[in-house]
Motif scaffolding. Structure first.
Motif, PDB file in Angstrom:
ATOM      1  N   LYS A  20       0.852  -1.211   0.000  1.00 14.39           N
ATOM      2  CA  LYS A  20       0.000   0.000   0.000  1.00 14.39           C
ATOM      3  C   LYS A  20       0.876   1.244   0.000  1.00 14.39           C
ATOM      4  O   LYS A  20       0.638   2.188  -0.752  1.00 14.39           O
ATOM      5  N   ALA A  21       1.890   1.237   0.897  1.00 15.21           N
ATOM      6  CA  ALA A  21       2.762   2.411   1.013  1.00 15.21           C
ATOM      7  C   ALA A  21       3.588   2.603  -0.263  1.00 15.21           C
ATOM      8  O   ALA A  21       3.721   3.734  -0.757  1.00 15.21           O
ATOM      9  N   LEU A  22       4.098   1.488  -0.815  1.00 16.45           N
ATOM     10  CA  LEU A  22       4.896   1.589  -2.052  1.00 16.45           C
ATOM     11  C   LEU A  22       4.040   2.125  -3.198  1.00 16.45           C
ATOM     12  O   LEU A  22       4.471   2.962  -3.978  1.00 16.45           O
ATOM     13  N   ALA A  23       2.801   1.611  -3.269  1.00 20.06           N
ATOM     14  CA  ALA A  23       1.908   2.018  -4.359  1.00 20.06           C
ATOM     15  C   ALA A  23       1.532   3.497  -4.212  1.00 20.06           C
ATOM     16  O   ALA A  23       1.464   4.229  -5.202  1.00 20.06           O
ATOM     17  N   LEU A  24       1.317   3.919  -2.981  1.00 24.45           N
ATOM     18  CA  LEU A  24       0.949   5.317  -2.747  1.00 24.45           C
ATOM     19  C   LEU A  24       2.073   6.249  -3.215  1.00 24.45           C
ATOM     20  O   LEU A  24       1.830   7.241  -3.900  1.00 24.45           O
ATOM     21  N   LYS A  25       3.290   5.863  -2.877  1.00 19.82           N
ATOM     22  CA  LYS A  25       4.455   6.663  -3.275  1.00 19.82           C
ATOM     23  C   LYS A  25       4.559   6.719  -4.807  1.00 19.82           C
ATOM     24  O   LYS A  25       4.787   7.780  -5.387  1.00 19.82           O
ATOM     25  N   LEU A  26       4.366   5.570  -5.425  1.00 15.84           N
ATOM     26  CA  LEU A  26       4.416   5.523  -6.895  1.00 15.84           C
ATOM     27  C   LEU A  26       3.349   6.423  -7.495  1.00 15.84           C
ATOM     28  O   LEU A  26       3.593   7.178  -8.434  1.00 15.84           O
ATOM     29  N   ARG A  27       2.143   6.341  -6.918  1.00 15.09           N
ATOM     30  CA  ARG A  27       1.026   7.109  -7.479  1.00 15.09           C
ATOM     31  C   ARG A  27       1.233   8.603  -7.310  1.00 15.09           C
ATOM     32  O   ARG A  27       0.833   9.387  -8.169  1.00 15.09           O
TER      33      ARG A  27
END
Ligand code: NAD
Length: 288
Positions: free
Chosen positions: A9-16
């Motif tokens: 979730k955290a990795l995806a949020l950063k990517l987004r």
């Protein structure tokens, strides 16, 4: 010692967040807003939810989402006509056809009709070939997310033993190919692999994409291994779990992804990234 959790979730949020900034910059510099068209045929509730989530993610990151929700009785010809229309639409840089399609439609033919230059899922044979050659244009979203998660651990993939469990075209095979291109020594296990636990036990990196709850048990896992769980399984009590016996394997692995909150969120982030990269390629063609 308990494994470090790879927080999808955290990795995806950063990517987004990064994607949203790049989308803004691209629009400012070139007037081009990355556009993603999602095509859904029929009213399967899970598929409808996936398409809705993808639309919301597009909107949040500033992309232009286009939704095509077609009735289950849609003919193959009508669907092909829509795909051709989207291929020619300059506002669209990524096209995804939500699978599965109804039985009367030949999925292979539809996926092959999507322009390889707008194939956001990377399923077109041309993009599969480019991936195998080591010169990918669109990398399938889930495998791309898996690689990002492995990289987030800081473990150097070069020379490592990697075992991928599952050989599907959308997960197992492309993940294996990506690991190979990063110089891992890769083994693919499947339903007919002999002594699968012993093979998995040799792995520094394990990717499970099977679709069977608690398939990967601690005795199969080498101490300190990176364990990526792609599986999504719904238990009779409604609970969502992966293919790895998370609670027990986390006591042996070095790094592990949870389900939910692991690979799932990465897949959508990578879909946005693929569409952004495609829009950038289109912009480059126009501006030279
Ligand atoms: P699939 O059914 O196409 O392939 C499953 C693979 O598992 C097959 O290659 C098969 O050989 C292998 N397998 C089945 N039983 C086995 C056994 N007993 N021993 C060893 N191998 C066995 O599935 P898929 O599309 O690759 O998806 C796999 C899982 O990943 C599913 O749970 C799916 O829901 C999930 N998935 C998650 C995401 C995501 O975004 N997180 C995306 C795609 C798929």
């Amino acid at each position: 010692m308990s494994a470090q959790i790879i927080d999808g979730k955290a990795l995806a949020l950063k990517l987004r967040e990064g994607i949203a900034q790049e989308v803004q910059a691209l629009e400012k510099d070139t007037g081009i807003k990355p556009g993603l068209a999602a095509v859904l045929v029929g009213d399967d509730p899970a598929s409808a939810m996936y398409v809705r989530n993808k639309k919301i993610a597009c909107e949040k990151a500033g992309l232009y989402p286009q939704e095509h929700l077609l009735p289950a009785a849609t003919t193959q010809e009508a669907l092909l006509a829509l795909i051709h229309q989207l291929n020619a639409d300059p506002k669209i840089h990524g096209i995804l056809v939500q699978l599965p399609l109804p039985a009367h439609i030949e999925s292979k033919m539809i996926l092959q009709a999507v322009s390889p230059e707008k194939d956001a899922d990377g399923f077109h044979p041309v993009n599969v070939g480019r991936l195998v050659e080591g010169d990918p244009v669109f990398v399938p979203c889930t495998p791309k997310g898996v690689m990002h998660m492995i990289d987030s651990t800081g473990v150097d993939i070069t020379g490592k033993r990697a075992v991928v469990i599952g050989r599907s075209n959308i997960v197992g095979k492309p993940v294996a190919m990506l690991l190979l291109h990063r110089h891992a020594t890769v083994t693919i296990c499947h339903s007919r692999t002999k002594d699968l636990p012993a093979v998995v036990h040799e792995a520094d990196i394990v990717v499970a994409a099977i679709g069977k709850p608690a398939f990967v048990t601690p005795d199969m896992v080498k101490e300190g291994a990176v364990v990526i769980d792609v599986g999504i399984n719904r238990l009779p009590d409604g609970k969502l779990v992966g293919d790895v016996d998370f609670d027990r394997v986390k006591e042996r692995a070095g790094w592990i992804t949870p389900v939910p909150g692991g690979v799932g969120p990465m897949t959508i982030a990578m879909l946005l990234q693929n569409t952004l990269e495609s829009a950038k390629r289109f912009a480059k063609k126009i501006t030279g």
